[in-house]
Design an enzyme around this catalytic site. Structure first.
Site, PDB file in Angstrom:
ATOM      1  N   HIS A 147       0.831  -1.213   0.000  1.00  0.00           N
ATOM      2  CA  HIS A 147       0.000   0.000   0.000  1.00  0.00           C
ATOM      3  C   HIS A 147       0.857   1.251   0.000  1.00  0.00           C
ATOM      4  O   HIS A 147       1.994   1.256   0.451  1.00  0.00           O
ATOM      5  CB  HIS A 147      -0.934   0.021   1.220  1.00  0.00           C
ATOM      6  CG  HIS A 147      -0.212   0.119   2.524  1.00  0.00           C
ATOM      7  ND1 HIS A 147       0.357  -0.968   3.153  1.00  0.00           N
ATOM      8  CD2 HIS A 147       0.041   1.187   3.335  1.00  0.00           C
ATOM      9  CE1 HIS A 147       0.928  -0.579   4.269  1.00  0.00           C
ATOM     10  NE2 HIS A 147       0.768   0.727   4.415  1.00  0.00           N
ATOM     11  N   ASP A 177       0.589   4.911   1.689  1.00  0.00           N
ATOM     12  CA  ASP A 177      -0.190   5.396   2.833  1.00  0.00           C
ATOM     13  C   ASP A 177      -1.225   6.454   2.444  1.00  0.00           C
ATOM     14  O   ASP A 177      -0.927   7.378   1.676  1.00  0.00           O
ATOM     15  CB  ASP A 177       0.731   6.016   3.892  1.00  0.00           C
ATOM     16  CG  ASP A 177       1.480   4.953   4.679  1.00  0.00           C
ATOM     17  OD1 ASP A 177       1.055   3.781   4.688  1.00  0.00           O
ATOM     18  OD2 ASP A 177       2.502   5.311   5.308  1.00  0.00           O
ATOM     19  N   HIS A 228       4.630   0.109   0.330  1.00  0.00           N
ATOM     20  CA  HIS A 228       5.342  -0.715   1.303  1.00  0.00           C
ATOM     21  C   HIS A 228       4.451  -1.803   1.860  1.00  0.00           C
ATOM     22  O   HIS A 228       3.231  -1.802   1.672  1.00  0.00           O
ATOM     23  CB  HIS A 228       5.953   0.151   2.416  1.00  0.00           C
ATOM     24  CG  HIS A 228       4.970   1.040   3.093  1.00  0.00           C
ATOM     25  ND1 HIS A 228       4.609   2.270   2.586  1.00  0.00           N
ATOM     26  CD2 HIS A 228       4.244   0.880   4.219  1.00  0.00           C
ATOM     27  CE1 HIS A 228       3.715   2.830   3.369  1.00  0.00           C
ATOM     28  NE2 HIS A 228       3.463   1.999   4.379  1.00  0.00           N
ATOM     29  N   ARG A 277       4.870   6.701  13.921  1.00  0.00           N
ATOM     30  CA  ARG A 277       4.939   7.277  12.575  1.00  0.00           C
ATOM     31  C   ARG A 277       4.509   8.733  12.568  1.00  0.00           C
ATOM     32  O   ARG A 277       3.496   9.080  13.179  1.00  0.00           O
ATOM     33  CB  ARG A 277       4.041   6.484  11.615  1.00  0.00           C
ATOM     34  CG  ARG A 277       4.230   6.910  10.161  1.00  0.00           C
ATOM     35  CD  ARG A 277       3.393   6.066   9.224  1.00  0.00           C
ATOM     36  NE  ARG A 277       2.127   6.715   8.919  1.00  0.00           N
ATOM     37  CZ  ARG A 277       1.082   6.096   8.409  1.00  0.00           C
ATOM     38  NH1 ARG A 277       1.128   4.798   8.179  1.00  0.00           N
ATOM     39  NH2 ARG A 277      -0.018   6.750   8.139  1.00  0.00           N
TER      40      ARG A 277
HETATM   41  O1  LIG Z   1       4.903  -1.364  10.744  1.00  0.00           O
HETATM   42  C1  LIG Z   1       5.544  -1.143   9.732  1.00  0.00           C
HETATM   43  O2  LIG Z   1       6.677  -1.576   9.539  1.00  0.00           O
HETATM   44  C2  LIG Z   1       4.957  -0.302   8.642  1.00  0.00           C
HETATM   45  C3  LIG Z   1       3.507  -0.078   8.849  1.00  0.00           C
HETATM   46  C4  LIG Z   1       2.939   0.845   7.833  1.00  0.00           C
HETATM   47  O3  LIG Z   1       2.364   0.439   6.866  1.00  0.00           O
HETATM   48  C5  LIG Z   1       3.154   2.294   8.013  1.00  0.00           C
HETATM   49  O4  LIG Z   1       3.723   2.724   9.009  1.00  0.00           O
HETATM   50  O5  LIG Z   1       2.726   3.045   7.147  1.00  0.00           O
HETATM   51 FE   LIG Z   2       1.789   2.060   5.632  1.00  0.00          FE
END
Ligand SMILES: O=C(O)CCC(=O)C(=O)O
Ligand SMILES: [Fe+2]
Length: 283
Positions: free
Chosen positions: A97, A99, A253, A268
């Site tokens: 995906h 984000d 990702h 994040r």
């Molecule tokens: O937990 C992760 O490594 C990535 C998760 C994810 O898709 C994000 O943080 O956008």
């Molecule tokens: Fe993500």
């Protein structure tokens, strides 16, 4: 100290040396980081155990920050989203995906910090949408340049996992109401580099607007599989204190779901971007 970038794979990804983000970012280091991001699409920094405030401040140098409609926020810093397997079932991130592509102005990029990790497993993979686009044949590229697709939040945030308590259900319904599906070009022109990237992801893309349902299903299946080829990827094995910074306009990702029931906690910060433009739109 000078900042250097060590390339990690042919398609994308570099390890950054010579930068400590616990120190205020100077204009020179900000410019170097920005250039590195454009060139490598995803950057990795070791040993950056930033406070939520520091992480927020670094991200805010690159643009306004996004507050996620569903994921929990850090109690001291609402712009920091908390991905904690004890708070949420995060298996939906184990899907390729980009984000928040379900809004008109999807994020420019994100900074993700590893806070608590399983002893092994829980890697994250990134794929380059420009490498995926470049590897398509010319007739398919030509076809895609005239198409657009719907992106829908509900595809990655299913009610079964995000609406199970009265509070969660209220948040889920509000998020759905505030985020109806949006239409984006299938090929996106990067607003800074001009590079073309395939702009679909399994996480949020539901339907190609100009095609019949069965044509759309078949073409999306092909594109999802194509975009996920290992040749376009880099895979990161986390240590606590690592920070990843990716350009969300040209990558997607996948967070590997191979460590449960162990706990994994990530923070994040998400930087808002611009409205995606296709190759045939005037800027
Ligand atoms: O937990 C992760 O490594 C990535 C998760 C994810 O898709 C994000 O943080 O956008
Ligand atoms: Fe993500």
């Amino acid at each position: 100290m000078t900042i250097t970038f060590e390339r990690l794979s042919p398609a994308l990804g570099a390890l950054v040396h010579g930068l400590d983000l616990r120190e205020p970012l100077t204009a020179t280091s900000h410019a170097a980081l920005h250039q590195g991001l454009l060139e490598h699409q995803v950057l990795f920094l070791r040993d950056q155990l930033l406070t939520p405030r520091q992480q927020r401040d670094v991200a805010a140098r690159f643009g306004d920050l996004h507050i996620h409609p569903i994921y929990p926020k850090h109690p001291e810093q609402p712009e920091i989203l908390v991905l904690d397997t004890e708070l949420n079932d995060l298996r939906d991130n184990a899907l390729w995906h980009t984000d928040v592509s379900f809004i008109q102005t999807p994020p420019l990029g994100s900074l993700l910090s590893a806070r608590q990790l399983p002893p092994y497993g829980g890697d994250t993979l990134w794929a380059s949408n420009s490498a995926a686009y470049a590897a398509l044949s010319a007739p398919i590229r030509e076809l895609l340049e005239g198409l657009s697709a719907w992106h829908d939040l509900s595809k990655s945030f299913p009610l079964e996992r995000f609406g199970q308590t009265p509070d969660a259900l209220e948040r889920f319904n509000a998020a759905r109401a505030a985020n109806p599906p949006v239409r984006h070009p299938l090929v996106r022109v990067h607003p800074e580099t001009g590079a073309k990237g395939l702009f679909v992801s399994e996480g949020f893309t539901t339907r190609i607007v100009e095609l019949t349902e069965s044509e759309s299903d078949a073409l999306l299946r092909l594109l999802f599989a194509h975009a996920a080829r290992p040749e376009f990827q880099v895979r990161w094995q986390w240590r606590v204190g690592d920070l990843a910074f990716w350009d969300n306009r040209i990558t997607q990702h996948y967070a590997c779901d191979d460590y449960r029931p162990q706990r994994r906690v990530m923070h994040r910060a998400t930087i808002l971007g611009d409205r995606p433009r296709g190759p045939r739109e005037a800027i």
